[in-house]
Each structure stands twice: as structure tokens, then as C-alpha cells.
Design an enzyme around this catalytic site. Structure first.
Site, PDB file in Angstrom:
ATOM      1  N   SER A  84     -15.200  -2.022 -13.828  1.00 26.15           N
ATOM      2  CA  SER A  84     -15.490  -3.148 -14.643  1.00 26.15           C
ATOM      3  C   SER A  84     -16.931  -3.746 -14.052  1.00 26.15           C
ATOM      4  CB  SER A  84     -14.392  -4.277 -14.326  1.00 26.15           C
ATOM      5  OG  SER A  84     -14.297  -4.326 -12.986  1.00 26.15           O
TER       6      SER A  84
ATOM      7  N   TYR B  45       0.754  -1.283   0.014  1.00 26.02           N
ATOM      8  CA  TYR B  45      -0.039  -0.235   0.073  1.00 26.02           C
ATOM      9  C   TYR B  45       0.867   1.401  -0.007  1.00 26.02           C
ATOM     10  CZ  TYR B  45      -4.384  -2.433   0.113  1.00 26.02           C
ATOM     11  OH  TYR B  45      -5.523  -3.370  -0.008  1.00 26.02           O
TER      12      TYR B  45
ATOM     13  N   PRO C  16     -13.633   2.035 -22.647  1.00 28.45           N
ATOM     14  CA  PRO C  16     -13.048   1.491 -23.673  1.00 28.45           C
ATOM     15  C   PRO C  16     -13.806   0.068 -23.963  1.00 28.45           C
ATOM     16  CG  PRO C  16     -11.214   2.217 -22.302  1.00 28.45           C
ATOM     17  CD  PRO C  16     -12.515   2.404 -21.757  1.00 28.45           C
TER      18      PRO C  16
ATOM     19  N   HIS D 260     -14.783   2.647  -1.027  1.00 31.32           N
ATOM     20  CA  HIS D 260     -13.615   1.584  -0.807  1.00 31.32           C
ATOM     21  C   HIS D 260     -12.490   2.095   0.168  1.00 31.32           C
ATOM     22  CE1 HIS D 260     -15.257  -1.125  -4.104  1.00 31.32           C
ATOM     23  NE2 HIS D 260     -15.860  -1.202  -3.103  1.00 31.32           N
TER      24      HIS D 260
HETATM   25  N1  APR Z   1     -10.879   5.326 -19.075  1.00 35.92           N
HETATM   26  C1  APR Z   1     -12.008   4.658 -18.603  1.00 35.92           C
HETATM   27  N2  APR Z   1     -12.160   3.360 -18.300  1.00 35.92           N
HETATM   28  C2  APR Z   1     -10.685   2.640 -18.679  1.00 35.92           C
HETATM   29  C3  APR Z   1      -9.688   3.171 -18.916  1.00 35.92           C
HETATM   30  C4  APR Z   1      -9.497   4.680 -19.262  1.00 35.92           C
HETATM   31  N3  APR Z   1      -8.498   5.219 -19.574  1.00 35.92           N
HETATM   32  N4  APR Z   1      -8.662   2.245 -18.790  1.00 35.92           N
HETATM   33  C5  APR Z   1      -9.123   1.228 -18.288  1.00 35.92           C
HETATM   34  N5  APR Z   1     -10.513   1.457 -18.051  1.00 35.92           N
HETATM   35  C6  APR Z   1     -11.720   0.510 -17.711  1.00 35.92           C
HETATM   36  C7  APR Z   1     -11.477  -1.095 -18.033  1.00 35.92           C
HETATM   37  O1  APR Z   1     -11.917  -1.496 -19.206  1.00 35.92           O
HETATM   38  C8  APR Z   1     -11.986  -1.753 -16.752  1.00 35.92           C
HETATM   39  O2  APR Z   1     -13.419  -1.826 -17.238  1.00 35.92           O
HETATM   40  O3  APR Z   1     -11.685   0.419 -16.308  1.00 35.92           O
HETATM   41  C9  APR Z   1     -12.340  -0.519 -15.873  1.00 35.92           C
HETATM   42  C10 APR Z   1     -11.371  -0.890 -14.635  1.00 35.92           C
HETATM   43  O4  APR Z   1     -11.789  -2.054 -13.932  1.00 35.92           O
HETATM   44  P1  APR Z   1     -11.149  -2.790 -12.461  1.00 35.92           P
HETATM   45  O5  APR Z   1      -9.433  -2.868 -12.919  1.00 35.92           O
HETATM   46  O6  APR Z   1     -11.579  -3.825 -12.447  1.00 35.92           O
HETATM   47  O7  APR Z   1     -11.431  -1.563 -11.536  1.00 35.92           O
HETATM   48  P2  APR Z   1     -12.618  -1.268 -10.686  1.00 35.92           P
HETATM   49  O8  APR Z   1     -14.012  -1.433 -11.543  1.00 35.92           O
HETATM   50  O9  APR Z   1     -12.449   0.141 -10.056  1.00 35.92           O
HETATM   51  O10 APR Z   1     -12.297  -2.401  -9.536  1.00 35.92           O
HETATM   52  C11 APR Z   1     -13.288  -2.679  -8.340  1.00 35.92           C
HETATM   53  O11 APR Z   1     -12.191  -4.013  -6.976  1.00 35.92           O
HETATM   54  O12 APR Z   1     -10.097  -4.534  -6.530  1.00 35.92           O
HETATM   55  C12 APR Z   1     -11.276  -4.162  -6.190  1.00 35.92           C
HETATM   56  O13 APR Z   1     -11.653  -2.667  -4.547  1.00 35.92           O
HETATM   57  C13 APR Z   1     -10.993  -2.597  -5.690  1.00 35.92           C
HETATM   58  O14 APR Z   1     -12.156  -0.518  -6.067  1.00 35.92           O
HETATM   59  C14 APR Z   1     -11.664  -1.873  -6.755  1.00 35.92           C
HETATM   60  C15 APR Z   1     -12.918  -2.880  -7.164  1.00 35.92           C
END
Ligand code: APR
Length: 268
Positions: free
Chosen positions: A213, A68, A238, A120
Site C-alpha cells: 500500500s 505472532y 489491484p 521488517h
Molecule cells: N496481489 C497484489 N496486491 C494485492 C493483492 C494481491 N493478490 N491483494 C491485496 N493487494 C494489495 C492491496 O491493494 C494493498 O495495496 O496489497 C497491498 C497490501 O497493503 P498492506 O496490507 O498495507 O501491506 P503492506 O503494504 O505490506 O504493509 C507495509 O505495514 O503493517 C506494517 O510492517 C507491516 O510490512 C507491513 C507494512
């Protein structure tokens, strides 16, 4: 520039209550890695069970705290991107805007967002693990000295067990070890944050879901709650996500590319 479907521009121009719901993709263009994008996602390099659970912290506090600290150092070196700035501008154009983020970085705040709701938690609000002398439910953002972690330390690329171990500091009030102020898998979300987020989702005209996601619950429920209460849900990502069917429009672009155009529509 992205061409907005007419319904999207009209919905934004007419909206008095907007929720901007953001995930890791919001910060990707600031150089902060996402979790699930293949190859670049943080989890792609680490096993989530290894690092983001209470069990992992109990088993190896130095590894978890070190990871972290590495993430915190990365965020410190990052800057808000055009997407964060557009969201902050939307808050001035539409005073009834609420930012609800799953991110634990402070880029929304640094872009000028007044009070983002952190579902979170935050990298910048470490908590005491609590002892009899200092019950854990007293959120005490121990004033933790910033470790001099080199953000691009190869902890991210190498074996996490090899580098980046940092013993968690002691709570300034009771001496117990401090823990990251983030929500780990298996932990409850902060009640006040979740209540505020759901309240905003049930009363908004438009919800923008950006860079998530949509696979982690209960946070991923927020866009559906808005849709079920009659809001126009617009996705900026995207890639397709499980949230697509909930959305009136799916804008296939990045936060920094699309949000400035969306906000321009609200400016009219
Ligand atoms: N602009 C917009 N979206 C983007 C970009 C960008 N430049 N780059 C990537 N993405 C999208 C990806 O396609 C994906 O759908 O952002 C999303 C990221 O998804 P995750 O990595 O799963 O992140 P998140 O949805 O925030 O995860 C939720 O999971 O790990 C736990 O607590 C953690 O808060 C997090 C939670």
C-alpha cells in the site's frame, strides 16, 4: 492474461538489474492475510498499537507472542503462489535481480528466491530480549520450539485478549524472554537490510513494486529512490496506491495473475 504496455515488456527484456519490492499483497493469494485491505486485513481485526509495538510486548508478552505464533502457524500452512514462483524464476533469468520484501513470511524463500532482503525482519528469526549476560545486540535466533498453535484458532476472529495467549519461551543462551524477530512500529529497520535495499534501488534499471500500500516508511521510499535514479518503476496491485505517480505503469491485477506474464516478457 494481462496485456503489457509495450514499454513495460521492453524495459524488462532489456533490464540487467531488477529490484522486486514486495508487500503483504504478494502473499494474499497464498492465504496469508494483508494488513490494510478492509475486512480481511489483519489490522482490521486488531488494533496495531495493541500488538505490533515494543510497548505492547512489554505490557502483555503472552498476547503479542501468541499472535505472532498464530501468524507463523498460518504461514507454515501456506504455500508460495504463482507470483512468488515467477519472482524466483526472474532471479534465474536476470541474475542482477534483488528481492526486497516488507513481509515477515518465508514464502519467497520457499519459492526458491536466494536471499530476499527482509526490511521488517522475519517470523522465523526470533530474538533474545537481551540481558547483561547476553546483550540484545547479539542477534541470537534462539532455537525456539514451534508452539502447537492451531493456525485457524479463533484468535484472529475473536477478541485477541480471549485466546491465543502463549508465554514467550526463554532464550536458550541466557534465559531472558524471546521476542518476535520483526520490526515493530517505532523501531529502526535492520541497518544492513535497508542499506542493501537502497543500494539496489539506486542502481536498478527496473523496479517492480508488488502488493504494497506504500504507506509505511522508510520502506515505502524504495520505489521513489529507484525512479529518482532513472529506473522504470512498474506497480502490480489491484488497487491504486500513493505509489501510482512514481510508476511508469500501474498494472491493475494480482501478483499471481500478473507476475508470470511480466516474467515471460523478461524471458524473450
Ligand atoms: N496481489 C497484489 N496486491 C494485492 C493483492 C494481491 N493478490 N491483494 C491485496 N493487494 C494489495 C492491496 O491493494 C494493498 O495495496 O496489497 C497491498 C497490501 O497493503 P498492506 O496490507 O498495507 O501491506 P503492506 O503494504 O505490506 O504493509 C507495509 O505495514 O503493517 C506494517 O510492517 C507491516 O510490512 C507491513 C507494512
Amino acid at each position: 492474461r494481462i496485456e503489457l504496455p509495450s514499454g513495460v515488456a521492453d524495459a524488462l527484456a532489456a533490464a540487467t538489474r531488477v529490484v522486486v519490492f514486495t508487500g503483504a499483497g504478494m502473499s494474499a493469494e497464498s492465504g496469508v492475510p494483508t494488513f490494510r485491505d478492509d475486512l480481511t486485513g489483519l489490522w482490521a481485526r486488531f488494533d496495531a498499537e495493541q500488538l505490533a509495538t515494543p510497548e505492547a510486548y512489554r505490557a502483555d508478552p503472552d498476547l503479542v507472542w501468541g499472535w505472532y505464533e498464530w501468524r507463523r502457524a498460518r504461514v507454515r500452512r501456506a504455500a508460495p503462489n504463482a507470483g512468488h514462483l515467477a519472482v524466483a524464476e526472474l532471479e534465474t533469468l536476470v541474475p542482477g535481480t534483488t528481492v526486497v520484501t516488507q513481509n515477515v513470511d518465508d514464502l519467497h524463500e520457499r519459492a526458491g528466491s536466494r536471499a530476499p532482503v527482509h526490511l521488517h525482519g522475519s517470523l522465523f528469526a526470533p530474538r533474545c530480549t537481551g540481558t547483561a549476560a547476553h546483550p540484545a545486540d547479539v542477534p541470537d535466533a534462539a532455537d525456539v520450539p514451534d508452539a502447537d498453535v492451531v493456525p485457524d484458532a479463533d484468535v484472529a476472529d475473536g477478541d485477541p485478549a480471549a485466546g491465543g495467549r502463549i508465554p514467550p519461551p526463554a532464550c536458550t543462551r541466557c534465559g531472558a524472554p524471546v521476542r518476535p524477530g520483526v520490526v515493530w512500529f517505532g523501531e529502526a529497520l535492520p541497518r544492513a537490510a535497508l542499506t542493501t535495499a537502497i543500494e539496489a534501488a539506486t542502481t536498478c534499471d527496473v523496479l517492480l513494486t508488488v502488493g504494497t500500500s506504500g504507506v509505511v516508511y522508510p520502506a515505502a521510499e524504495i520505489p521513489r529512490v529507484a525512479m529518482l535514479h532513472g529506473a522504470t518503476v512498474i506497480q502490480v496491485n489491484p488497487d491504486p496506491t500513493p505509489l501510482d505517480p512514481v510508476c511508469a505503469a500501474n498494472l491493475r491485477g494480482t501478483a499471481a495473475q500478473v507476475l508470470p506474464t511480466l516474467v515471460a516478457a523478461a524471458r524473450r
